[in-house]
Write a protein that holds these residues in place. Structure first.
Motif, PDB file in Angstrom:
ATOM      1  N   LYS A  15      13.998  62.092  32.312  1.00 34.92           N
ATOM      2  CA  LYS A  15      14.017  62.037  30.578  1.00 34.92           C
ATOM      3  C   LYS A  15      13.231  62.968  30.180  1.00 34.92           C
ATOM      4  N   THR A  16      12.832  64.055  30.965  1.00 34.39           N
ATOM      5  CA  THR A  16      11.716  65.110  30.484  1.00 34.39           C
ATOM      6  C   THR A  16      12.392  65.998  29.145  1.00 34.39           C
ATOM      7  N   ASP A  17      13.658  66.022  28.968  1.00 35.92           N
ATOM      8  CA  ASP A  17      14.120  66.536  28.103  1.00 35.92           C
ATOM      9  C   ASP A  17      14.572  65.629  26.913  1.00 35.92           C
ATOM     10  N   TYR A  18      14.262  64.366  26.827  1.00 39.15           N
ATOM     11  CA  TYR A  18      14.655  63.441  25.960  1.00 39.15           C
ATOM     12  C   TYR A  18      13.599  63.249  24.830  1.00 39.15           C
ATOM     13  N   THR A  19      13.744  63.964  23.854  1.00 41.63           N
ATOM     14  CA  THR A  19      12.614  64.037  22.613  1.00 41.63           C
ATOM     15  C   THR A  19      13.120  63.260  21.652  1.00 41.63           C
ATOM     16  N   GLY A  20      12.079  62.788  20.417  1.00 42.24           N
ATOM     17  CA  GLY A  20      12.354  62.205  19.412  1.00 42.24           C
ATOM     18  C   GLY A  20      12.596  62.975  18.349  1.00 42.24           C
TER      19      GLY A  20
ATOM     20  N   ARG B  29      16.021  50.544   7.796  1.00 40.87           N
ATOM     21  CA  ARG B  29      15.464  49.438   8.668  1.00 40.87           C
ATOM     22  C   ARG B  29      16.063  49.654  10.057  1.00 40.87           C
ATOM     23  N   GLN B  30      17.218  50.140  10.117  1.00 40.80           N
ATOM     24  CA  GLN B  30      17.954  50.106  11.670  1.00 40.80           C
ATOM     25  C   GLN B  30      17.296  51.239  12.217  1.00 40.80           C
ATOM     26  N   CYS B  31      16.565  52.467  11.318  1.00 38.89           N
ATOM     27  CA  CYS B  31      16.083  53.622  12.011  1.00 38.89           C
ATOM     28  C   CYS B  31      14.701  53.163  12.673  1.00 38.89           C
ATOM     29  N   VAL B  32      13.949  52.284  11.905  1.00 41.96           N
ATOM     30  CA  VAL B  32      12.994  51.641  12.592  1.00 41.96           C
ATOM     31  C   VAL B  32      13.110  50.813  13.941  1.00 41.96           C
ATOM     32  N   ILE B  33      14.278  50.324  14.017  1.00 41.35           N
ATOM     33  CA  ILE B  33      14.541  49.598  15.256  1.00 41.35           C
ATOM     34  C   ILE B  33      14.966  50.675  16.466  1.00 41.35           C
ATOM     35  N   LEU B  34      15.517  51.469  15.969  1.00 44.86           N
ATOM     36  CA  LEU B  34      16.058  52.820  16.870  1.00 44.86           C
ATOM     37  C   LEU B  34      14.763  53.443  17.503  1.00 44.86           C
ATOM     38  N   LYS B  35      13.802  53.622  16.637  1.00 41.36           N
ATOM     39  CA  LYS B  35      12.261  54.283  17.258  1.00 41.36           C
ATOM     40  C   LYS B  35      11.878  53.518  18.334  1.00 41.36           C
ATOM     41  N   ARG B  36      11.721  52.070  18.002  1.00 42.71           N
ATOM     42  CA  ARG B  36      11.335  51.243  19.024  1.00 42.71           C
ATOM     43  C   ARG B  36      11.986  51.299  20.523  1.00 42.71           C
ATOM     44  N   ILE B  37      13.519  51.257  20.061  1.00 42.83           N
ATOM     45  CA  ILE B  37      14.297  51.434  21.401  1.00 42.83           C
ATOM     46  C   ILE B  37      14.080  52.569  22.324  1.00 42.83           C
ATOM     47  N   TYR B  38      13.925  53.731  21.435  1.00 42.66           N
ATOM     48  CA  TYR B  38      13.598  55.177  21.968  1.00 42.66           C
ATOM     49  C   TYR B  38      12.265  55.086  22.764  1.00 42.66           C
TER      50      TYR B  38
ATOM     51  N   ASP C 145      11.064  52.615  24.327  1.00 39.86           N
ATOM     52  CA  ASP C 145      11.335  51.899  25.525  1.00 39.86           C
ATOM     53  C   ASP C 145      11.702  52.603  26.525  1.00 39.86           C
ATOM     54  N   ILE C 146      13.002  53.263  25.826  1.00 38.48           N
ATOM     55  CA  ILE C 146      13.844  53.945  27.154  1.00 38.48           C
ATOM     56  C   ILE C 146      12.804  55.145  27.788  1.00 38.48           C
ATOM     57  N   ILE C 147      12.189  55.744  27.074  1.00 40.83           N
ATOM     58  CA  ILE C 147      11.176  56.813  27.519  1.00 40.83           C
ATOM     59  C   ILE C 147      10.415  56.183  28.615  1.00 40.83           C
ATOM     60  N   ARG C 148       9.934  54.873  28.651  1.00 40.17           N
ATOM     61  CA  ARG C 148       9.186  54.219  29.435  1.00 40.17           C
ATOM     62  C   ARG C 148       9.764  53.883  30.711  1.00 40.17           C
ATOM     63  N   LEU C 149      10.909  53.881  30.852  1.00 39.95           N
ATOM     64  CA  LEU C 149      11.690  53.338  32.018  1.00 39.95           C
ATOM     65  C   LEU C 149      11.384  54.200  32.985  1.00 39.95           C
TER      66      LEU C 149
ATOM     67  N   SER D 103      12.225  43.862  32.328  1.00 41.96           N
ATOM     68  CA  SER D 103      11.562  43.437  30.848  1.00 41.96           C
ATOM     69  C   SER D 103      11.690  44.631  29.794  1.00 41.96           C
ATOM     70  N   MET D 104      11.854  45.919  30.182  1.00 39.42           N
ATOM     71  CA  MET D 104      12.095  47.022  29.117  1.00 39.42           C
ATOM     72  C   MET D 104      13.540  46.697  28.712  1.00 39.42           C
ATOM     73  N   LEU D 105      14.545  46.498  29.437  1.00 38.68           N
ATOM     74  CA  LEU D 105      15.932  46.396  29.122  1.00 38.68           C
ATOM     75  C   LEU D 105      15.994  45.293  28.229  1.00 38.68           C
ATOM     76  N   TYR D 106      15.303  44.012  28.895  1.00 37.31           N
ATOM     77  CA  TYR D 106      15.508  42.656  27.883  1.00 37.31           C
ATOM     78  C   TYR D 106      14.758  43.070  26.492  1.00 37.31           C
ATOM     79  N   HIS D 107      13.825  43.941  26.421  1.00 37.69           N
ATOM     80  CA  HIS D 107      13.340  44.214  24.907  1.00 37.69           C
ATOM     81  C   HIS D 107      14.407  44.941  24.123  1.00 37.69           C
ATOM     82  N   ILE D 108      14.850  46.151  24.924  1.00 34.67           N
ATOM     83  CA  ILE D 108      15.933  46.762  24.213  1.00 34.67           C
ATOM     84  C   ILE D 108      17.162  45.749  23.796  1.00 34.67           C
ATOM     85  N   LEU D 109      17.550  45.032  24.622  1.00 28.90           N
ATOM     86  CA  LEU D 109      18.473  44.213  24.187  1.00 28.90           C
ATOM     87  C   LEU D 109      18.117  43.294  22.979  1.00 28.90           C
TER      88      LEU D 109
END
Length: 320
Positions: A179-184, A225-234, A236-240, A297-303
């Motif tokens: 995920k080295t090229d996965y930026t925000g 508000r959805q954008c805030v959620i997407l930032k949280r998901i992002y 979590d994804i980079i921590r996988l 746990s990270m996947l569950y949090h994303i869910l």
């Protein structure tokens, strides 16, 4: 520099409205007729509601200024020091009533009392008519506004398209270990788009005098508000650190969400699918290693965040 259509229309309003106000004031043989044109110039705002609001404020402040002038000038004389004395309570009133926009044009009308050395009923009527003509023509001219809905819909589409892009990208990187090229950076772009959408939505809403059409403003808030959620998901994804087997099912669900990302979708089908995915996760064997536990746990949090993401849209549709 190329001017926007709205700016061109506003420029035309400034010129034609100011000239019309001066001509009408002159035709009525009012003193200081050109002041009516200046008031028209200052009355024309970006939206209808703002124009009406400022006009109402100036009418109120005019009454206060005239009462002060009629009391102070005959006693103190028609000179600069008396003008300063009038300004003290006048400015205090403007600040206290949150009517700072009314200060300059009404103060100009006050100077007319000094120049004419009179606060007689006829002079007060003269100033009142100048205000009515200037503000009235400015308000009348501003009743015509470009609808703005086409541009608003364009902004709305760019926001939705960017969110779809972000969701598809999330689905890809959930399954990728590198995920080295996965930026925000995409969120910076989305935030800028939401600012533009908010600006246009407010303009559209404030150009409806009788009925307040706040659909697009509420839509913007829903997407924000959805954008805030997407930032949280992002985050979590980079921590996988690995891609658990259960990650593919979640990636497929995120792709499905992106594919069904429509303005009028009540997301009931997606919420049902998410519930099914939730049961699937519960039936999976427990993780064995610490790393597997952390990633699961990270996947569950994303869910759970995806549910929050969809609930925001569901609440928006239900409220409409």
């Amino acid at each position: 520099m190329k001017m926007k259509t709205e700016e061109t229309i506003k420029l035309i309003k400034y010129v034609t409205g100011s000239v019309a106000a001066v001509l009408l004031a002159a035709a009525l043989q009012l003193q200081f007729a050109y002041a009516a044109g200046i008031i028209t110039l200052l009355t024309i705002q970006d939206t209808k509601k703002e124009t009406v609001r400022i006009t109402a404020k100036r009418m109120i402040i005019f009454v206060i200024m005239t009462i002060l002038s009629a009391v102070i000038f005959p006693l103190a004389g028609y000179h600069v020091w008396a003008f300063g004395i009038v300004l003290i309570p006048y400015l205090f009133s403007c600040m206290a009533l949150d009517m700072k926009e009314a200060i300059a044009p009404i103060a100009v009308l006050c100077t007319h009392y000094v120049s004419a050395k009179s606060c007689s009923p006829s002079m007060i009527l003269n100033e009142f008519l100048i205000l009515v003509i200037g503000a009235g023509i400015g308000t009348l001219w501003n009743l015509y506004m470009p609808d703005g809905r086409r541009q608003l819909l364009d902004y709305q589409k760019t926001v939705d398209d960017k969110i779809v892009y972000i969701l598809h990208r999330m689905a890809i990187y959930i399954e990728l270990e590198d995920k080295t090229d996965y930026t925000g950076s995409c969120f910076d772009e989305l935030d800028a788009m939401l600012v533009n959408l908010k600006k246009e939505a407010l303009r559209y809403m404030n150009n409806h005098l009788i009925t307040e059409d706040d659909y697009y403003y509420e839509y913007m808030q829903m997407r924000a508000r959805q954008c805030v959620i997407l930032k949280r998901i992002y985050a979590d994804i980079i921590r996988l650190t690995t891609t658990p087997e259960q990650g593919k099912a979640l990636a497929d669900f995120i792709r499905q969400t992106a594919d069904e990302f429509e303005e009028q979708n009540n997301v009931e089908t997606l919420l049902s699918e998410l519930e099914r995915l939730h049961h699937y996760y519960e039936q999976q064997p427990l993780p064995v290693t610490r790393q597997e536990f952390e990633n699961r746990s990270m996947l569950y949090h994303i869910l759970e965040d995806m549910k929050a993401f969809l609930d925001i849209k569901k609440d928006f549709i239900t409220a409409r």
